[in-house]
Design a protein around this motif. Sequence first.
Motif, PDB file in Angstrom:
ATOM      1  N   LEU A  78      38.771  30.025  42.677  1.00  0.00           N
ATOM      2  CA  LEU A  78      39.061  30.463  41.189  1.00  0.00           C
ATOM      3  C   LEU A  78      38.897  31.944  41.069  1.00  0.00           C
ATOM      4  O   LEU A  78      37.839  32.662  41.512  1.00  0.00           O
ATOM      5  N   VAL A  79      39.822  32.415  40.185  1.00  0.00           N
ATOM      6  CA  VAL A  79      39.601  33.739  39.837  1.00  0.00           C
ATOM      7  C   VAL A  79      39.257  33.772  38.198  1.00  0.00           C
ATOM      8  O   VAL A  79      40.185  33.423  37.504  1.00  0.00           O
ATOM      9  N   PRO A  80      37.857  34.046  38.233  1.00  0.00           N
ATOM     10  CA  PRO A  80      37.664  33.973  36.603  1.00  0.00           C
ATOM     11  C   PRO A  80      38.205  34.863  35.791  1.00  0.00           C
ATOM     12  O   PRO A  80      38.563  36.020  36.025  1.00  0.00           O
ATOM     13  N   GLU A  81      38.116  34.749  34.492  1.00  0.00           N
ATOM     14  CA  GLU A  81      38.686  35.735  33.507  1.00  0.00           C
ATOM     15  C   GLU A  81      38.104  37.334  33.547  1.00  0.00           C
ATOM     16  O   GLU A  81      38.557  38.268  33.530  1.00  0.00           O
ATOM     17  N   ASP A  82      36.698  37.049  34.003  1.00  0.00           N
ATOM     18  CA  ASP A  82      35.909  38.464  34.049  1.00  0.00           C
ATOM     19  C   ASP A  82      36.151  39.154  35.487  1.00  0.00           C
ATOM     20  O   ASP A  82      35.275  40.369  35.923  1.00  0.00           O
ATOM     21  N   ARG A  83      36.716  38.416  36.392  1.00  0.00           N
ATOM     22  CA  ARG A  83      37.121  38.948  37.648  1.00  0.00           C
ATOM     23  C   ARG A  83      36.144  39.200  38.533  1.00  0.00           C
ATOM     24  O   ARG A  83      36.484  38.939  39.703  1.00  0.00           O
ATOM     25  N   ARG A  84      34.772  39.403  38.270  1.00  0.00           N
ATOM     26  CA  ARG A  84      33.795  39.493  38.972  1.00  0.00           C
ATOM     27  C   ARG A  84      33.825  40.233  40.364  1.00  0.00           C
ATOM     28  O   ARG A  84      33.619  40.062  41.435  1.00  0.00           O
ATOM     29  N   ILE A  85      34.316  41.489  40.113  1.00  0.00           N
ATOM     30  CA  ILE A  85      34.398  42.578  41.102  1.00  0.00           C
ATOM     31  C   ILE A  85      32.952  42.895  41.588  1.00  0.00           C
ATOM     32  O   ILE A  85      32.300  43.185  40.598  1.00  0.00           O
ATOM     33  N   ILE A  86      32.743  42.856  42.791  1.00  0.00           N
ATOM     34  CA  ILE A  86      31.328  43.285  43.078  1.00  0.00           C
ATOM     35  C   ILE A  86      30.929  44.926  43.105  1.00  0.00           C
ATOM     36  O   ILE A  86      31.468  45.476  43.761  1.00  0.00           O
ATOM     37  N   PRO A  87      29.990  45.199  42.474  1.00  0.00           N
ATOM     38  CA  PRO A  87      29.785  46.564  42.134  1.00  0.00           C
ATOM     39  C   PRO A  87      29.194  47.289  43.372  1.00  0.00           C
ATOM     40  O   PRO A  87      28.667  46.478  44.286  1.00  0.00           O
TER      41      PRO A  87
END
Length: 237
Positions: free
Chosen positions: A87-96
């Motif tokens: 799942l690629v969510p709308e907020d993308r959730r790239i890890i800081p």
Amino acid sequence: MASDAYFRVSSLEAYYGDSYIVQNVSFDVAEGEIVALLGRNGAGKTSTLRAIARAANPALRGGEIWLAGESLHDKEDYQAALAGVQLVPEDRRIIPGLTVEENLDLARIEGAVGWDYARIYALFPRLEERRKQEGTTLSGGEQQMLAIARALARDIKLLLLDEPYEGLAPVVRHDIERALIEVKNDGITTILVEQNAVAALKLADNALILDTGEIVYSGSAREVLDDEALRHEYLAI
């Protein structure tokens, strides 16, 4: 499994608390097909994707989900991911704090790996140029590319995309569309939720339209594009 469909959702029911969000949803998807999952805001599109990915919310209270002959409805989210659901969510959730390449490395820690760096960077040359850059400092379009690339780095069978065109310039959207065609050519099945319904329909093979958590249309994407009354009634376009 009741049929030989590559991906099947049967009588899916999902809730947020006591709110009945996804109501008796059933559909089949062929291997390598792109399906546009459409509907007005609040129709249950994101909830359907999250239920398929076995996210904790919404809670699945009925129905079955099958992928390549394997049941998903009895699995946790991490087990569904290991079975090939990404799942690629709308907020993308790239890890800081992690670079582009470190985000991709992290996706490979558990389970069989998918596309290698050469394939990913051929698909998204911008990511190769920025491979040592922190992921959260990328532009919105580049972060979307990274989110999709991270899914492809896993052993993927089913790609679930939630609003991948959100906030993107047309030229970047075309890059994403080109990438999704390559993903389709690789035999990966894709379900696409997108408010830009016309763009999604032009890319998709088939379409599903949700209205208040129920499917009101299932069929050809081309038919939806050609049916003005249908688009006006359920998509307001």
